[in-house]
Design an enzyme around this catalytic site. Structure first.
Site, PDB file in Angstrom:
ATOM      1  N   HIS A 184       7.927   8.406   7.016  1.00 18.56           N
ATOM      2  CA  HIS A 184       9.223   7.981   6.481  1.00 18.56           C
ATOM      3  C   HIS A 184      10.234   9.111   6.702  1.00 18.56           C
ATOM      4  CE1 HIS A 184       6.827   4.907   4.620  1.00 18.56           C
ATOM      5  NE2 HIS A 184       6.205   5.769   3.848  1.00 18.56           N
ATOM      6  N   GLU A 237       7.119   9.530  -1.478  1.00 19.14           N
ATOM      7  CA  GLU A 237       6.203   8.749  -2.308  1.00 19.14           C
ATOM      8  C   GLU A 237       4.993   9.585  -2.707  1.00 19.14           C
ATOM      9  OE1 GLU A 237       5.442   5.445   0.266  1.00 19.14           O
ATOM     10  OE2 GLU A 237       4.143   6.578   1.607  1.00 19.14           O
ATOM     11  N   HIS A 262       1.168  10.041   7.470  1.00 18.56           N
ATOM     12  CA  HIS A 262       0.135   9.621   6.531  1.00 18.56           C
ATOM     13  C   HIS A 262      -0.394   8.236   6.889  1.00 18.56           C
ATOM     14  CE1 HIS A 262       3.963   8.032   5.025  1.00 18.56           C
ATOM     15  NE2 HIS A 262       3.267   7.021   4.542  1.00 18.56           N
ATOM     16  N   ARG A 286       6.340   3.232  12.228  1.00 13.55           N
ATOM     17  CA  ARG A 286       4.942   3.124  12.609  1.00 13.55           C
ATOM     18  C   ARG A 286       4.707   3.965  13.858  1.00 13.55           C
ATOM     19  NH1 ARG A 286       4.680  -2.194  13.288  1.00 13.55           N
ATOM     20  NH2 ARG A 286       4.555  -2.582  11.060  1.00 13.55           N
TER      21      ARG A 286
END
Length: 317
Positions: free
Chosen positions: A99, A116, A174, A194
């Site tokens: 991200h 996150e 991740h 992605r």
């Protein structure tokens, strides 16, 4: 205190843990995600009980404003709720992704980036996930490794157990692996790039879209010695797990009643029960609180008493 109807997302990689974990009466299969608290447009969660039953989270924010989210949060986010809470159950490896941070997101035409964290629930023995780079690579090497299917060789891989914590700041590569069951706390943002999807094809025989270039702009290439968040579990007191500009999260493992004091906090609070059962008592109102429940406390909440034998996460902005 608010509970919401979970927004269940069926996915190709979804497993069978979420339905029993949340004590739901449904035969749905391949549930990969339960969105517990969401203000994402088109995927807003709906109040499940009480006088506001049937209202969306976004309606609550627009009606209650700083009383719900806090003065500073309302000034910063307006009618957008700042956090998205999920349970994720993967029976296949999820794609390798990243991200962007806010600055990169703005350059790419997105409203904000995404930071996150994961709190690992009871997962399959031997389940693993990727978090961070284990060796130094250049942007050019990154593109080569994606092209020749070796990008996972550069990633730190962890076998996980219940209670493990992984912080994932914007920019950190991740991926959740097969057998992992996690709680995810994140900024309200749907921007995901992605990187690699194991050359898998969808049901129509097509490769899923990759975002190699955008990901390259977003990756933080710094290498750390360890990406697992260390903490000492304690009984009957809060243990801080993550503190960052976007959220602060602690875990409580209670075997005796405890009163949580929020009188000095200018924020909503979200409590996520990950084990056991009990109840919440606030200003004369009682609410059951057991494994799989997620509860939103408005910013005007002064204190909440928690009773029972229950382990839960507490998060706020």
């Amino acid at each position: 205190m608010y509970k919401f109807e979970p927004l269940l997302k069926q996915t190709l990689w979804g497993g069978d843990k979420i339905i029993p974990f949340k004590h739901l009466d449904t035969q749905m299969e391949h549930v990969g995600e339960s969105w517990e608290i969401s203000g994402v447009n088109g995927s807003e969660t709906i109040v499940a009980t009480g006088q506001d039953k049937g209202k969306s989270l976004n309606q609550l924010v627009s009606e209650q404003k700083e009383k719900l989210v806090g003065k500073d949060n309302y000034e910063h986010f307006g009618d957008e709720f700042p956090l998205l809470i999920k349970f994720i159950d993967a029976c296949q490896d999820l794609s390798i992704q990243v991200h962007p941070d806010d600055e990169t997101a703005h350059r790419l035409g997105k409203p904000r980036g995404k930071t996150e964290m994961w709190y690992v629930l009871e997962s399959e023995p031997g389940a693993t996930l990727y978090n961070g780079l284990k060796k130094k690579i250049t942007p050019e090497e990154y593109e080569e490794m994606v092209e020749n299917d070796t990008i996972t060789d550069a990633l730190a891989r962890y076998e996980v157990k219940e209670g493990d914590v992984f912080f994932i700041p914007a920019g950190r590569i991740h991926a959740i692996g097969s057998g992992c069951f996690v709680t995810e706390i994140q900024e309200t943002s749907d921007v995901t790039y992605r990187i690699y999807d194991y050359k898998r094809k969808d049901k129509n025989g097509n490769y899923r879209e990759l975002h190699t270039k955008e990901a390259a702009m977003s990756i933080d290439y710094k290498v750390l010695p360890n990406y697992r968040t260390g903490y000492e579990p304690q009984k009957n007191e809060g243990v801080q797990l993550v503190e960052c500009p976007f959220f602060t999260t602690a875990v409580y493992d209670l075997t005796e009643p405890m009163t949580l004091d929020y009188s000095e906090l200018d924020s909503f609070v979200i409590l996520i029960a990950v084990k056991g059962e009990g109840k919440l008592i606030c200003e004369g109102e009682e609410m059951t609180f057991r494994m799989g429940d997620t509860v939103l406390l408005p910013a005007i909440t002064k204190e909440v008493k928690v009773e029972g034998t229950v382990k839960f996460l507490e998060t706020y902005v």
